[in-house]
Scaffold this motif. Sequence first.
Motif, short mmCIF file in Angstrom:
data_model
loop_
_atom_site.label_atom_id
_atom_site.label_comp_id
_atom_site.label_asym_id
_atom_site.label_seq_id
_atom_site.Cartn_x
_atom_site.Cartn_y
_atom_site.Cartn_z
N PRO A 1 119.23 76.90 -21.83
CA PRO A 1 119.09 77.79 -20.67
C PRO A 1 120.10 77.53 -19.55
O PRO A 1 120.61 78.47 -18.95
CB PRO A 1 117.67 77.53 -20.18
N ASP A 2 120.40 76.27 -19.26
CA ASP A 2 121.37 75.97 -18.20
C ASP A 2 122.76 76.47 -18.56
O ASP A 2 123.47 77.03 -17.73
CB ASP A 2 121.42 74.46 -17.92
N GLN A 3 123.13 76.27 -19.81
CA GLN A 3 124.43 76.74 -20.27
C GLN A 3 124.49 78.27 -20.24
O GLN A 3 125.52 78.86 -19.90
CB GLN A 3 124.72 76.22 -21.67
N PHE A 4 123.37 78.91 -20.59
CA PHE A 4 123.31 80.37 -20.55
C PHE A 4 123.51 80.88 -19.12
O PHE A 4 124.27 81.83 -18.89
CB PHE A 4 121.98 80.87 -21.11
N GLU A 5 122.84 80.26 -18.15
CA GLU A 5 122.98 80.68 -16.75
C GLU A 5 124.43 80.49 -16.27
O GLU A 5 124.96 81.34 -15.56
CB GLU A 5 122.00 79.91 -15.86
N ALA A 6 125.05 79.40 -16.66
CA ALA A 6 126.46 79.16 -16.29
C ALA A 6 127.37 80.21 -16.93
O ALA A 6 128.31 80.70 -16.30
CB ALA A 6 126.88 77.76 -16.70
N LEU A 7 127.07 80.57 -18.16
CA LEU A 7 127.85 81.59 -18.87
C LEU A 7 127.73 82.95 -18.17
O LEU A 7 128.71 83.68 -18.02
CB LEU A 7 127.36 81.68 -20.31
N LYS A 8 126.51 83.28 -17.71
CA LYS A 8 126.30 84.52 -16.96
C LYS A 8 127.13 84.54 -15.68
O LYS A 8 127.74 85.56 -15.35
CB LYS A 8 124.82 84.69 -16.60
N LYS A 9 127.16 83.41 -14.97
CA LYS A 9 127.94 83.34 -13.72
C LYS A 9 129.43 83.56 -13.98
O LYS A 9 130.14 84.07 -13.12
CB LYS A 9 127.71 82.00 -13.02
N LEU A 10 129.88 83.16 -15.15
CA LEU A 10 131.28 83.35 -15.53
C LEU A 10 131.51 84.71 -16.19
O LEU A 10 132.59 84.97 -16.73
CB LEU A 10 131.73 82.23 -16.47
N GLU A 11 130.48 85.55 -16.16
CA GLU A 11 130.53 86.91 -16.73
C GLU A 11 130.94 86.91 -18.20
O GLU A 11 131.65 87.80 -18.66
CB GLU A 11 131.44 87.80 -15.88
N PHE A 12 130.49 85.89 -18.92
CA PHE A 12 130.71 85.78 -20.37
C PHE A 12 132.19 85.82 -20.74
O PHE A 12 132.56 86.27 -21.81
CB PHE A 12 129.93 86.86 -21.12
N SER A 13 133.03 85.31 -19.83
CA SER A 13 134.48 85.38 -20.07
C SER A 13 135.11 84.04 -20.43
O SER A 13 136.26 84.01 -20.87
CB SER A 13 135.18 85.94 -18.83
N GLN A 14 134.39 82.94 -20.23
CA GLN A 14 134.91 81.63 -20.61
C GLN A 14 133.76 80.66 -20.86
O GLN A 14 132.64 80.92 -20.45
CB GLN A 14 135.87 81.08 -19.56
N ILE A 15 134.07 79.57 -21.52
CA ILE A 15 133.06 78.56 -21.82
C ILE A 15 132.80 77.73 -20.56
O ILE A 15 133.74 77.22 -19.96
CB ILE A 15 133.55 77.63 -22.97
N PRO A 16 131.52 77.61 -20.14
CA PRO A 16 131.22 76.80 -18.95
C PRO A 16 131.59 75.33 -19.16
O PRO A 16 131.54 74.82 -20.28
CB PRO A 16 129.70 76.94 -18.80
N SER A 17 131.91 74.66 -18.08
CA SER A 17 132.33 73.26 -18.15
C SER A 17 131.30 72.37 -18.81
O SER A 17 131.64 71.51 -19.61
CB SER A 17 132.62 72.72 -16.74
N HIS A 18 130.02 72.53 -18.48
CA HIS A 18 129.06 71.59 -19.03
C HIS A 18 128.68 71.87 -20.48
O HIS A 18 127.95 71.11 -21.08
CB HIS A 18 127.84 71.41 -18.13
N VAL A 19 129.21 72.94 -21.08
CA VAL A 19 129.09 73.06 -22.53
C VAL A 19 129.97 71.98 -23.16
O VAL A 19 129.70 71.47 -24.23
CB VAL A 19 129.52 74.47 -23.02
N PHE A 20 131.00 71.59 -22.42
CA PHE A 20 131.88 70.51 -22.84
C PHE A 20 131.37 69.18 -22.28
O PHE A 20 132.15 68.30 -21.97
CB PHE A 20 133.31 70.74 -22.32
N GLY A 21 130.07 69.03 -22.11
CA GLY A 21 129.49 67.83 -21.52
C GLY A 21 129.64 66.59 -22.38
O GLY A 21 129.26 65.51 -21.98
N GLN A 22 130.19 66.74 -23.56
CA GLN A 22 130.41 65.62 -24.45
C GLN A 22 131.91 65.41 -24.62
O GLN A 22 132.71 66.06 -23.98
CB GLN A 22 129.75 65.90 -25.80
N LYS A 23 132.25 64.51 -25.51
CA LYS A 23 133.66 64.24 -25.77
C LYS A 23 134.35 65.42 -26.45
O LYS A 23 135.54 65.65 -26.30
CB LYS A 23 133.76 62.99 -26.65
#
Length: 148
Positions: free
Chosen positions: A12-34
Motif C-alpha cells: 500500500p505505501d508503494q502504491f500511494e507513492a506511485l500515485k503521487k508520481l502519476e504512475f510515471s516512475q518507480i518510487p524511491s522506496h520500491v528500491f528500499g533494498q540493494k
Amino acid sequence: MKTTALFRPIGPDQFEALKKLEFSQIPSHVFGQKFFYPQLHESFAKQIAKEWYLPKHGHAYVIRLEIACSYLEQFEVKRIGGPEHTEYRIPIEEKANFSRELVGKIEVIAEYQQDTIKQPFLFCRIGETTEAILSPAAGFQSHFQCLA
C-alpha cells in the motif's frame, strides 16, 4: 523501440507513492533494498503479492511496466525457482536510469485485499501430527483444523 513487460508486487505505501508520481516512475522506496527485482512473469509477481505482501500489509498490488529492451540487455536474468520464477536484479544506483527507460505509464493489473483472499484450511485425522502436514518446506502457513 522494442520493449518488454515486467511485473512487480507492491504494498500500500508503494502504491500511494506511485500515485503521487502519476504512475510515471518507480518510487524511491520500491528500491528500499540493494536491488529492485522486477519479475518477467505476471504469475510470479501475483504469487509474491498474495503470499508475501498480502499477509504482511493486508493489501497488495501487482504493477506492469514497459521498459526498453536495449536498456535491460546489460542485466542478467536470474532464475530463483521454477521456470516462471525469473527476475532482473537492478542495482539501486540504476533507479534514475531505470525510470528514464520506462515506456508509457505504469499499470496496476491486480489488487488483493486480505478479506477477499481466504487461506485454505487443512484437515487432518485424529492422531495425525500437524508437523508432518504443515512443514515450512511444504510452504504451508498455520491455518489448519483437525476434525474428529
